[in-house]
Scaffold this motif. Sequence first.
Motif, short mmCIF file in Angstrom:
data_model
loop_
_atom_site.label_atom_id
_atom_site.label_comp_id
_atom_site.label_asym_id
_atom_site.label_seq_id
_atom_site.Cartn_x
_atom_site.Cartn_y
_atom_site.Cartn_z
N PHE A 60 0.65 -1.29 0.29
CA PHE A 60 -0.25 0.11 -0.12
C PHE A 60 1.05 1.27 -0.07
CE2 PHE A 60 -2.31 -3.09 1.76
CZ PHE A 60 -3.79 -3.71 1.39
N GLY A 61 2.20 1.07 0.20
CA GLY A 61 3.01 2.72 0.46
C GLY A 61 3.36 2.71 -1.27
N VAL A 62 3.91 3.77 -1.28
CA VAL A 62 4.19 4.65 -2.02
C VAL A 62 6.32 4.56 -1.88
CG1 VAL A 62 5.17 6.84 -3.52
CG2 VAL A 62 3.00 6.19 -1.90
N ALA B 117 -3.21 6.80 6.59
CA ALA B 117 -4.84 6.28 7.31
C ALA B 117 -5.81 5.79 5.62
CB ALA B 117 -4.77 6.83 8.06
N ALA B 118 -5.73 7.24 4.95
CA ALA B 118 -6.84 7.13 4.28
C ALA B 118 -6.75 6.11 3.19
CB ALA B 118 -6.27 7.91 3.04
N ARG B 119 -5.24 5.66 2.45
CA ARG B 119 -4.80 4.26 1.80
C ARG B 119 -5.65 2.93 2.45
NH1 ARG B 119 -5.53 1.62 -0.82
NH2 ARG B 119 -4.18 -0.04 -2.17
N LEU B 120 -5.36 2.72 3.99
CA LEU B 120 -5.02 2.02 4.49
C LEU B 120 -6.50 1.99 4.88
CD1 LEU B 120 -2.41 1.26 6.73
CD2 LEU B 120 -3.25 0.47 4.82
N ALA C 193 -9.47 -8.08 4.23
CA ALA C 193 -9.29 -9.55 3.09
C ALA C 193 -7.94 -9.50 2.70
CB ALA C 193 -9.70 -9.53 1.81
N GLU C 194 -7.67 -8.15 2.61
CA GLU C 194 -6.64 -7.48 1.77
C GLU C 194 -4.95 -7.73 3.20
OE1 GLU C 194 -6.61 -4.56 -2.21
OE2 GLU C 194 -7.61 -4.46 -0.21
N LEU C 195 -5.63 -6.49 4.36
CA LEU C 195 -4.65 -6.61 5.27
C LEU C 195 -4.28 -8.67 5.59
CD1 LEU C 195 -6.47 -3.68 7.08
CD2 LEU C 195 -4.26 -4.04 5.88
N ARG C 196 -5.23 -9.10 5.73
CA ARG C 196 -4.86 -10.20 6.60
C ARG C 196 -3.67 -11.04 5.38
NH1 ARG C 196 -8.07 -13.33 10.23
NH2 ARG C 196 -9.50 -12.10 10.44
N LEU D 287 -7.33 -2.80 12.63
CA LEU D 287 -6.29 -1.51 11.72
C LEU D 287 -7.19 -0.82 10.72
CD1 LEU D 287 -3.61 -0.40 11.07
CD2 LEU D 287 -2.93 -2.05 9.61
N LEU D 288 -7.89 -1.82 10.13
CA LEU D 288 -8.72 -1.04 9.13
C LEU D 288 -9.44 -0.17 9.82
CD1 LEU D 288 -9.96 -0.99 5.93
CD2 LEU D 288 -11.59 -3.12 6.70
N ALA D 289 -10.06 -0.32 10.93
CA ALA D 289 -11.28 0.34 11.80
C ALA D 289 -10.35 1.78 12.45
CB ALA D 289 -11.82 -0.48 12.98
N SER D 290 -9.33 1.38 12.87
CA SER D 290 -8.40 2.59 13.16
C SER D 290 -8.56 3.67 12.50
CB SER D 290 -7.83 2.03 13.87
OG SER D 290 -7.92 2.05 15.34
#
Length: 279
Positions: free
Chosen positions: A129-131, A146-149, A155-158, A169-172
Amino acid sequence: MTLFQKTANDFDLEKTLNCGQVFHWEKHGDGFVGAIGESAAYVKQRGAQLCFAGVAEKTIAKYFSLDHPLRKICRSFPDEPGMNAARAFCQGLRIIRQPRWECLATFICSSMKQVAHIRQISLALRKRFGVPVSIAGSVGYAFPSAARLAESTEAELRECALGYRAKNLLASAQRVATGEADLEAWRKLADDELRARLCQLPGVGVKVANCVMLFAYERLRAFPIDVWIERVLREQYFPRRKKVTALELRVFCDQHFGEHGGYAQQYLFHHARTGRRAE
DNA sequence: CTCCAGGGATGAT
DNA sequence: ATCATCCATGGA
């Protein structure tokens, strides 16, 4: 690559980057490659000289907290065998000033994880997800906003090996991205109020909140108690006692280690985790 | 294989 | 208010 230099007394780059407060710097030759915010950076130490590239001198100085009065801070630690050993072992270790979201996000991912694996998770998030940023002939990645995440999926984070932490992490990230949680504005809050706000975020309890306060809000009194520190405390300050409650430890640390308790804690942590086997 | 890791949320005492 | 359990994953 143009290398600049800055004098940095009472500073140990390797200990500062490898003590478990930050998780993305990687050894590169005799220096380290990483990112400070959105910029790639290369850093190397030669004696009292800090050589760097990719970012401005004032950025380096601020990130590594070269303005912290380290000798004075270390003198404020209690004069006790365990603390003295940790102080000697960690000479030059500085608590750095991390970007708030990056610090919060990585510590949300830290629960029940070894340092080595937190590094893997941080890298996976950056890569996905990073630049991309490059320096010293290698490609690194800035930590995703935070906007990107927030626009990713659980599912992607998992897939970045976050396991059950993905949902938190997604909710925060979503709360930060919407501004409902304004991490920058919170810098003005008093310690207790800041801790309370942080603890309202999903996946953030007292321990993670204290880490974020210490590493991203410069609250040098904040004293995170993890499994390592708890072991040290029980061994050194409560020997031969069966039950010591969490609250008891909490109160003890807050009053015993004083205004730079967070520094003392990090020294005890790093010494316990990496130093005691070698002595 | 087992044990444990920079814990937090939830539900039962 | 404390205590037990569950939660994914990988290193040692």
